[in-house]
Each structure stands twice: as C-alpha cells, then as structure tokens.
Design a protein around this motif. Structure first.
Motif, PDB file in Angstrom:
ATOM      1  N   UNK A   1      33.992  40.627  38.335  1.00 43.35           N
ATOM      2  CA  UNK A   1      35.214  41.099  38.975  1.00 43.35           C
ATOM      3  C   UNK A   1      35.928  42.165  38.150  1.00 43.35           C
ATOM      4  N   UNK A   2      35.409  42.508  36.995  1.00 42.06           N
ATOM      5  CA  UNK A   2      36.084  43.432  36.093  1.00 42.06           C
ATOM      6  C   UNK A   2      35.355  44.765  36.034  1.00 42.06           C
ATOM      7  N   UNK A   3      36.144  45.838  36.008  1.00 42.35           N
ATOM      8  CA  UNK A   3      35.562  47.169  35.867  1.00 42.35           C
ATOM      9  C   UNK A   3      35.198  47.427  34.408  1.00 42.35           C
ATOM     10  N   UNK A   4      34.420  48.467  34.179  1.00 42.56           N
ATOM     11  CA  UNK A   4      34.047  48.840  32.810  1.00 42.56           C
ATOM     12  C   UNK A   4      35.283  49.244  32.001  1.00 42.56           C
ATOM     13  N   UNK A   5      36.272  49.822  32.679  1.00 39.84           N
ATOM     14  CA  UNK A   5      37.500  50.225  31.987  1.00 39.84           C
ATOM     15  C   UNK A   5      38.235  48.994  31.459  1.00 39.84           C
ATOM     16  N   UNK A   6      38.354  47.968  32.306  1.00 39.47           N
ATOM     17  CA  UNK A   6      39.018  46.731  31.884  1.00 39.47           C
ATOM     18  C   UNK A   6      38.243  46.080  30.742  1.00 39.47           C
TER      19      UNK A   6
ATOM     20  N   UNK B   1      45.488  43.894  39.464  1.00 46.25           N
ATOM     21  CA  UNK B   1      44.807  45.168  39.704  1.00 46.25           C
ATOM     22  C   UNK B   1      43.632  44.978  40.653  1.00 46.25           C
ATOM     23  N   UNK B   2      43.627  45.731  41.742  1.00 46.61           N
ATOM     24  CA  UNK B   2      42.476  45.694  42.641  1.00 46.61           C
ATOM     25  C   UNK B   2      41.358  46.552  42.052  1.00 46.61           C
ATOM     26  N   UNK B   3      40.236  46.603  42.752  1.00 40.89           N
ATOM     27  CA  UNK B   3      39.055  47.303  42.234  1.00 40.89           C
ATOM     28  C   UNK B   3      39.333  48.781  41.973  1.00 40.89           C
ATOM     29  N   UNK B   4      40.114  49.396  42.853  1.00 39.57           N
ATOM     30  CA  UNK B   4      40.403  50.828  42.687  1.00 39.57           C
ATOM     31  C   UNK B   4      41.262  51.082  41.458  1.00 39.57           C
ATOM     32  N   UNK B   5      42.309  50.293  41.266  1.00 37.28           N
ATOM     33  CA  UNK B   5      43.195  50.481  40.121  1.00 37.28           C
ATOM     34  C   UNK B   5      42.485  50.190  38.797  1.00 37.28           C
ATOM     35  N   UNK B   6      41.519  49.291  38.845  1.00 40.62           N
ATOM     36  CA  UNK B   6      40.777  48.964  37.632  1.00 40.62           C
ATOM     37  C   UNK B   6      39.931  50.136  37.128  1.00 40.62           C
TER      38      UNK B   6
ATOM     39  N   UNK C   1      45.388  50.630  30.874  1.00 37.88           N
ATOM     40  CA  UNK C   1      46.031  50.624  29.561  1.00 37.88           C
ATOM     41  C   UNK C   1      47.522  50.282  29.681  1.00 37.88           C
ATOM     42  N   UNK C   2      48.185  50.891  30.640  1.00 40.10           N
ATOM     43  CA  UNK C   2      49.611  50.644  30.819  1.00 40.10           C
ATOM     44  C   UNK C   2      49.876  49.184  31.196  1.00 40.10           C
ATOM     45  N   UNK C   3      49.009  48.613  32.019  1.00 43.27           N
ATOM     46  CA  UNK C   3      49.171  47.210  32.423  1.00 43.27           C
ATOM     47  C   UNK C   3      48.983  46.281  31.233  1.00 43.27           C
ATOM     48  N   UNK C   4      47.930  46.529  30.453  1.00 46.39           N
ATOM     49  CA  UNK C   4      47.682  45.712  29.254  1.00 46.39           C
ATOM     50  C   UNK C   4      48.848  45.858  28.277  1.00 46.39           C
ATOM     51  N   UNK C   5      49.320  47.077  28.109  1.00 44.42           N
ATOM     52  CA  UNK C   5      50.456  47.350  27.217  1.00 44.42           C
ATOM     53  C   UNK C   5      51.678  46.526  27.628  1.00 44.42           C
ATOM     54  N   UNK C   6      51.994  46.540  28.912  1.00 42.96           N
ATOM     55  CA  UNK C   6      53.170  45.810  29.402  1.00 42.96           C
ATOM     56  C   UNK C   6      53.010  44.297  29.247  1.00 42.96           C
ATOM     57  N   UNK C   7      51.800  43.800  29.439  1.00 51.12           N
ATOM     58  CA  UNK C   7      51.544  42.370  29.248  1.00 51.12           C
ATOM     59  C   UNK C   7      51.776  41.992  27.790  1.00 51.12           C
ATOM     60  N   UNK C   8      51.239  42.807  26.879  1.00 47.27           N
ATOM     61  CA  UNK C   8      51.368  42.516  25.449  1.00 47.27           C
ATOM     62  C   UNK C   8      52.821  42.597  24.986  1.00 47.27           C
ATOM     63  N   UNK C   9      53.578  43.518  25.564  1.00 48.98           N
ATOM     64  CA  UNK C   9      54.985  43.652  25.178  1.00 48.98           C
ATOM     65  C   UNK C   9      55.775  42.374  25.466  1.00 48.98           C
ATOM     66  N   UNK C  10      55.342  41.620  26.476  1.00 46.50           N
ATOM     67  CA  UNK C  10      56.019  40.375  26.817  1.00 46.50           C
ATOM     68  C   UNK C  10      55.676  39.250  25.846  1.00 46.50           C
TER      69      UNK C  10
END
Length: 386
Positions: free
Chosen positions: A119-124, A152-157, A164-173
């Motif tokens: 379910x994960x893209x290469x970017x993720x 994140x759906x398949x396209x956003x992944x 990167x921005x999503x991971x960044x925001x998760x880590x900030x929390x």
C-alpha cells in the motif's frame, strides 16, 4: 505427507526430532514433528480485508483453541501416566505451545508488513527508510506508516513534497515546544544532571559564559562533582576566564548555604557529578541534592551518541524526577538523530538546548525542533563550528 494433507500450497515452517519420555523413549525410534501452514494468495480483496481487520483475532482464537486442545491432551495423560511423566509432558506441551505461538506471531507480522508495503509508494518507503537509518524507534516508524496510509491516497503518495511535509508535520507533534531558561519564570537555580561522559561540565560552562557575556547576568557556579578532580579544575578554569565565583560542596546539605551565599546573583548553575546511571547509591545522593534545593530547574543532559536502549535505562533510574528539561550534546558527533526524537517521545519532556562541539561558549544553541526534524529527514544541518 504435508502436501497430501494440506495441498500443494502448503509450506513447512519448522521440523524437529522428538523422543517419547521415560525409558521407553530411549529404545524407540524418534518421531518427526512438522509445523506447516498453507501459503494462500494474500493479494485478493477478501484476504487483505481479513489481514487488515481480523488477522490478529484469528491468531488469538487459534491459539486459544490450541491451548484448550493441549490442556485436553494433558488431562488424558493423567489417566495413563505416572506423576513424573505428567510433569514432563506438561513442560513439553507448554514449551511446544510457546514455540508455536512465537512462530505464528512472526508469520503474522511478516504477512502484515508485506500487506502494508503493497500500500506504500516508493516515495513513502524512502522516507520511512530514512527514519530507520536515523535509528528512530520502530514503534514511532510504524505509527508514522499507519498515519501516512490513512491520510495519503495513492496519488498523493507519489509527491515527494507532500510526503515529506506530511511526515514533518507528524514528527512535529511528537516533540514539545523548546523551553530554554527564562528569567521571567521565577526560577533562579539550574541543576545539570546526567550520566558520565555526556559533557555536563562543558555544557554548564557554555550556559554560564553566554549568560554573562551575552545576556549580562550575574552568575554563580556550584559544583558537587568532587569525584573527579579534573572536572573541578576544569570548572575553576572556566569560572576564572568568565569572571564568576565557584563554590565546591561535598554533601547535599551544603547546597542551601551555597545558594544563600549567592543571593545577589541573577542565576545559579549547579554542576553534579558524572554519575553512572547504574550507580544506585550515587543516584540516591543526587535525589537528596535535588530535594534540598528550592525554586530550581533541572536539565537532563544526554549525548546524541547514546544508544536508545541505554537512554531507557537512564530514564528509569531518574524516574524520581517529577519535572525536567532535555539537553542534548554532541550532535556534531553523530549521523543518526533518532535518539533525540525517541527520548522526547517517551518522556514527553521539552528540549532546552543542544550542543555541537567543545568550543566555549560558541557550540550551544536553543533547540530548534524544525531543524532537528529536518535532520531526521536526511538534511545535514549540525556541524562543528570550528
């Protein structure tokens, strides 16, 4: 035999030789125990849905039924075997049960990981791998993975910027806002603690120098680190250079007098001995020292090069502390910043300062969560100043 019983998709997980208990087993041929399962197609929708929602329940139900069956076998054996043999069989059954349970859990984990990875893209996967390379704890990485799958759906992944921005925001929390020392907070005493070898004395000298030279404050130094003569001499040298007084105390009870003697100071910095986190006696002495102080603030100093397993042990031994701030040293000496996130995540404490070298007073700065997280995502931002 396995394929004839389970079909051509059967796979063997484990085999071993076993003998019957007692004297009879010495003269009989060994039996072959085979543990097998069926390798089904997990790509089908029905199978993935089962894996996603019901797999853990199925494993638990299976293990409960197996446990009941094994106990049933044990009850049957009571009628046919002697007491010693019963105990031996009970131990053997329990051992076999635990081995099979562990094996099934490993199979379940492996299948679950395979399912999630589809379910994960290469970017993720790239960013998750970066976090793993930075030695971010597996629990945190798995949490991030699940949140990415949910948001994140398949396209956003496929978008590097979005991921990167999503991971960044998760880590900030996961990290609290940095909390450097504030003169308006009413605190007047800073106690610096931590295990041996993390650079507490040098860090305290950096804080003192910046407070005197940059913030123009009147500072007093106290050290209880009489276990290392070199540490006392080092702090004496620093105190002379920056022009601040130094008091040496030998028992926890002396700290109150030392603080009273610095009544005219804006801030008092206390350097504690570089105690091993395994030294229970010295930790109790530190506990007494902290309890005797009033209106204080504690900085827990940890090296960024420390293994997370050692950090957990350190946190356990300092668990008598109700409140403290984190201060990380030696960021210039590591290529893996995961321990900073791991400790902040597990303690829920704010980071105050970080240090990036031995230079006094230059190599210290107020913690910047954004900068730390960017390092976790692959950026190289912390370098020795000279």
């Amino acid at each position: 035999k396995v394929k004839s019983d389970l079909g051509r998709d059967a796979i063997i997980l484990n085999t071993r030789k076993i003998r019957k208990k007692g004297l009879i087993g010495l003269f009989s041929k060994p039996l072959i125990e085979v543990v097998a399962t069926i390798d089904t197609d997990i790509s089908s929708v029905a199978r993935t849905n089962t894996l996603k929602s019901d797999n853990s329940v199925e494993v638990n139900n299976f293990m409960r039924e197996l446990n009941e069956n094994l106990h049933g076998q044990k009850n049957v054996s009571k009628d046919t075997q002697k007491k010693q043999t019963q105990n031996d069989d009970k131990e053997l059954i329990q051992q076999d049960f635990m081995e099979l349970k562990n094996m099934l859990n490993k199979v379940y984990d492996a299948v679950k990981v395979d399912y999630e990875n589809t379910k994960l893209s290469d970017v993720v996967k790239k960013y998750l791998k970066t976090l793993e390379d930075n030695e971010v704890d597996k629990v945190i990485v798995n949490e991030i993975k699940e949140k990415l799958m949910e948001t994140l759906d398949a396209e956003k992944q496929q978008s590097d910027a979005i991921v990167r921005n999503t991971v960044y925001n998760i880590l900030m929390k996961y990290v609290k806002e940095p909390e450097p020392f504030s003169y308006s907070g009413g605190k007047k005493v800073i106690i610096v603690i931590g295990p041996t070898g993390v650079g507490k004395t040098t860090t305290l000298a950096k804080l003192a120098a910046n407070m005197v030279l940059t913030e123009k404050k009147k500072v007093g130094l106290i050290t209880s680190d009489t276990y290392r003569i070199a540490a006392v001499e080092q702090l004496k040298t620093y105190s002379e250079i920056i022009g601040v007084p130094l008091s040496i105390i030998y028992t926890p009870g002396e700290i109150l007098n030392a603080i009273e003697n610095y009544a005219d100071k804006d801030i008092i910095l206390v350097d504690t001995a570089g105690r091993s986190h395994k030294d229970k006696y010295q930790l109790m002495e530190l506990k007494t020292l902290i309890k005797s102080s009033i209106n204080y603030e504690v900085y827990m100093v940890i090296s960024a090069t420390t293994k997370f397993s050692d950090c957990i042990e350190i946190m356990k031994n300092y668990s008598f502390l109700d409140d403290y701030k984190l201060l990380f040293t030696k960021l210039d000496e590591t290529s893996a910043f995961g321990v900073i996130l791991n400790v902040a995540y597990i303690t829920k404490k704010p980071i105050s300062y970080i240090t990036t070298g031995q230079s006094v007073p230059d190599d210290i700065e107020i913690a910047d969560n954004g900068k730390i997280i960017n390092c976790l995502l692959g950026d190289k931002l912390y370098e020795r100043s000279s």
